[in-house]
Write a protein that holds these residues in place. Structure first.
Motif, PDB file in Angstrom:
ATOM      1  N   GLY A 140       1.027  -1.051   0.161  1.00  0.00           N
ATOM      2  CA  GLY A 140       0.035   0.039  -0.014  1.00  0.00           C
ATOM      3  C   GLY A 140       0.941   1.250   0.009  1.00  0.00           C
ATOM      4  O   GLY A 140       2.139   1.108  -0.034  1.00  0.00           O
ATOM      5  N   GLY A 141       0.261   2.296   0.017  1.00  0.00           N
ATOM      6  CA  GLY A 141       0.996   3.587   0.186  1.00  0.00           C
ATOM      7  C   GLY A 141       0.680   4.339   1.473  1.00  0.00           C
ATOM      8  O   GLY A 141      -0.074   4.045   2.278  1.00  0.00           O
ATOM      9  N   VAL A 142       1.182   5.574   1.439  1.00  0.00           N
ATOM     10  CA  VAL A 142       1.093   6.432   2.736  1.00  0.00           C
ATOM     11  C   VAL A 142      -0.600   6.746   2.666  1.00  0.00           C
ATOM     12  O   VAL A 142      -1.341   6.977   1.848  1.00  0.00           O
ATOM     13  CB  VAL A 142       1.759   7.640   2.592  1.00  0.00           C
ATOM     14  N   GLY A 143      -1.146   6.605   3.949  1.00  0.00           N
ATOM     15  CA  GLY A 143      -2.335   6.743   4.121  1.00  0.00           C
ATOM     16  C   GLY A 143      -3.400   5.465   3.803  1.00  0.00           C
ATOM     17  O   GLY A 143      -4.600   5.667   4.123  1.00  0.00           O
ATOM     18  N   ASP A 144      -2.838   4.613   3.278  1.00  0.00           N
ATOM     19  CA  ASP A 144      -3.661   3.361   3.068  1.00  0.00           C
ATOM     20  C   ASP A 144      -3.331   2.613   4.318  1.00  0.00           C
ATOM     21  O   ASP A 144      -2.618   2.322   5.015  1.00  0.00           O
ATOM     22  CB  ASP A 144      -3.218   2.471   1.889  1.00  0.00           C
ATOM     23  N   ARG A 145      -4.643   1.582   4.551  1.00  0.00           N
ATOM     24  CA  ARG A 145      -4.759   0.643   5.619  1.00  0.00           C
ATOM     25  C   ARG A 145      -4.494  -0.605   5.139  1.00  0.00           C
ATOM     26  O   ARG A 145      -5.260  -1.295   4.354  1.00  0.00           O
ATOM     27  CB  ARG A 145      -6.292   0.648   6.159  1.00  0.00           C
ATOM     28  N   VAL A 146      -3.360  -0.798   5.440  1.00  0.00           N
ATOM     29  CA  VAL A 146      -2.649  -2.494   4.780  1.00  0.00           C
ATOM     30  C   VAL A 146      -3.053  -3.356   5.582  1.00  0.00           C
ATOM     31  O   VAL A 146      -2.557  -3.294   6.834  1.00  0.00           O
ATOM     32  CB  VAL A 146      -1.225  -2.253   4.502  1.00  0.00           C
ATOM     33  N   GLU A 147      -3.825  -4.352   5.255  1.00  0.00           N
ATOM     34  CA  GLU A 147      -4.428  -5.509   5.937  1.00  0.00           C
ATOM     35  C   GLU A 147      -3.429  -6.686   6.141  1.00  0.00           C
ATOM     36  O   GLU A 147      -3.085  -7.134   4.904  1.00  0.00           O
ATOM     37  CB  GLU A 147      -5.892  -5.778   5.623  1.00  0.00           C
ATOM     38  N   THR A 148      -3.093  -7.343   7.092  1.00  0.00           N
ATOM     39  CA  THR A 148      -2.415  -8.431   7.164  1.00  0.00           C
ATOM     40  C   THR A 148      -2.953  -9.397   8.042  1.00  0.00           C
ATOM     41  O   THR A 148      -4.023  -8.995   8.832  1.00  0.00           O
ATOM     42  CB  THR A 148      -0.813  -8.072   7.698  1.00  0.00           C
ATOM     43  N   ARG A 149      -2.417 -10.743   8.318  1.00  0.00           N
ATOM     44  CA  ARG A 149      -3.028 -11.632   9.021  1.00  0.00           C
ATOM     45  C   ARG A 149      -3.259 -11.258  10.416  1.00  0.00           C
ATOM     46  O   ARG A 149      -3.885 -11.423  11.378  1.00  0.00           O
ATOM     47  CB  ARG A 149      -2.209 -12.886   8.803  1.00  0.00           C
ATOM     48  N   TRP A 150      -2.048 -10.386  10.666  1.00  0.00           N
ATOM     49  CA  TRP A 150      -1.924 -10.191  12.231  1.00  0.00           C
ATOM     50  C   TRP A 150      -2.348  -8.734  12.693  1.00  0.00           C
ATOM     51  O   TRP A 150      -2.210  -8.386  13.654  1.00  0.00           O
ATOM     52  CB  TRP A 150      -0.437 -10.168  12.633  1.00  0.00           C
ATOM     53  N   GLY A 151      -2.784  -7.752  11.778  1.00  0.00           N
ATOM     54  CA  GLY A 151      -3.240  -6.804  11.859  1.00  0.00           C
ATOM     55  C   GLY A 151      -3.267  -5.805  10.969  1.00  0.00           C
ATOM     56  O   GLY A 151      -2.777  -6.159   9.719  1.00  0.00           O
ATOM     57  N   ASP A 152      -3.682  -4.602  11.025  1.00  0.00           N
ATOM     58  CA  ASP A 152      -3.590  -3.509   9.853  1.00  0.00           C
ATOM     59  C   ASP A 152      -2.406  -2.484  10.325  1.00  0.00           C
ATOM     60  O   ASP A 152      -2.231  -2.038  11.389  1.00  0.00           O
ATOM     61  CB  ASP A 152      -4.809  -2.661  10.077  1.00  0.00           C
TER      62      ASP A 152
END
Lengths: 204, 212
Positions: free
Chosen positions: B55-67
């Motif tokens: 993702g980029g700055v300001g994006d909420r990047v979702e992963t297995r362990w959190g955002d």
């Protein structure tokens, strides 16, 4: 004479095949214990709010295994007014609620019980842990014993007397505080003195 | 002796070789082929690669362990860490403010690094590259953290922030890592390499982003 068929010639091999497969799986799963079974409390005793539960498990220290039995009752879960064992005001940030878990425990005063972990779960199974120090809260290190009369510690270090504090009462109440996002309802309280054993108490 | 020789049936042949020898040849050929395929293809790298969530700055990047959400990026040659100690570099300090929200259970994003366009990795450290997670963050409660990483000026343009749980890169295999393009350019690098303004590295804090 007809030659015996393939199935008949290989019958012992066929008998051995499932056994061999099972043995191979068992031999290659030597990490399951460390990486799964001992990772979290999984051998659980279940109890209900308001009733006494008797929980037996084992800890270990320099002297070897230290088995213990403790009786635990969950009295309730309520909005917290203060951190556990601290006089500091409780100021959770926006969007965060602090809940106090009221527990009554009973055990002989010579049983080391301070090394316990407390976790609350919501209905979906998301876990929130008791934390003694985080950016938003500072409270007693152990959620299970009175902060001013913890009772003996495990005998972990040579030359240090594990039991120096005041005598722990035979029965005591604690109110450890857990921080949760607003709107989360506590469904279960999980206590453990080290995996795999744990005591899970329904908060309903 | 003296008895009649019993004619043995001729050994079955496969391509002129005795059956056992043929089997051995096939076995060795199969092993050699496997080895060659493994050597030619990036099997190890591919099968043990982490899953990059980008993702980029300001994006909420979702992963297995959190955002993970990067909220702002700054840079200078001088920073002040959360203890008030000032650090100065001959390169550039890149200071990233980001928010981490754990999923499922309390977790610590312990690995924080900058990866430049050449693949060089610059990690946070105790002394000169300050980052404090504040310990495990409760699920659903945003934790605001800051990391300052010292890099050479030529690593700034195109740099990405890499965040995941395990400190040992060996343990990133087959797990999610958040990779965030910080949107930095050579102009940023030049400006920051010349800047002597002290950038504060914030302490970890819980809750939604405070109005600043």
């Amino acid at each position: 004479m007809r030659r015996p068929g393939w199935w008949r010639r290989n019958r012992w091999g066929l008998v051995a095949l499932p056994v061999t497969l099972a043995a191979a799986l068992a031999a290659s799963s030597y990490r399951v214990e460390d990486y799964w079974w001992l990772e979290k409390p999984r051998d659980l005793v279940h109890a209900e709010r308001g009733e006494w539960a008797t929980f037996s498990a084992s800890q270990y220290d320099r002297t070897g295994d230290v088995p213990f039995t403790v009786r635990v009752r969950l009295d309730g879960v309520r909005p917290a007014e203060a951190p556990f064992g601290e006089d500091e005001p409780l100021e959770p940030p926006d969007g965060v609620q602090a809940v106090a878990v009221d527990l009554t425990l009973a055990a002989p005063p010579d049983v080391p019980l301070s090394g316990c972990q407390l976790v609350v779960r919501d209905a979906a199974g998301t876990e929130y842990a008791y934390q003694s120090a985080s950016p938003s809260i500072s409270q007693a290190t152990s959620p299970c014993v009175p902060p001013d009369a913890r009772g003996p510690e495990l005998d972990l270090f040579e030359g240090i007397d594990p039991d120096t504090g005041p005598r722990r009462p035979d029965e005591w109440s604690v109110s450890p505080v857990v921080l949760l996002p607003d709107g989360v309802e506590v469904a279960e309280v999980l206590l453990s003195w080290g995996p795999p054993e744990g005591l899970v108490i329904s908060a309903d | 002796m003296g008895g009649r020789r019993v004619a043995r049936p001729p050994a079955r042949r496969l391509n002129g070789l005795p059956r056992q020898a043929a089997f051995a040849v096939l076995l060795v050929a199969a092993l050699a082929t496997g080895r060659a395929v493994e050597g030619l293809m990036p099997v190890d790298d591919e099968t043990s690669a982490p899953f990059e969530r980008t993702g980029g700055v300001g994006d909420r990047v979702e992963t297995r362990w959190g955002d993970v959400e990067v909220t702002s990026v700054a840079g200078s040659t001088r920073i002040s860490d959360p203890y008030g100690t000032v650090h100065v570099t001959g390169g550039v300090y890149v200071v990233v403010d980001w928010t981490y929200t754990a999923a499922g259970e309390p977790q610590v994003p312990a690995y924080v690094a900058l990866r430049d366009t050449e693949g060089r990795v610059f990690r946070t450290s105790v002394e000169r590259n300050p980052y404090s997670s504040g310990g495990a963050a409760q699920p659903g409660i945003p934790r605001q953290v800051a990391a300052a990483i010292e890099v050479p000026a030529d690593a700034v343009a195109g740099a990405r922030l890499v965040v995941t749980l395990e400190t040992n890169p060996e343990d990133h295999r087959r797990d999610d890592i958040a990779v965030i393009d910080l949107g930095l350019t050579q102009d940023d690098a030049d400006a920051w390499a010349a800047s002597e303004e002290t950038v504060e590295v914030a302490e970890p804090a819980d809750g939604p982003e405070a109005a600043s």
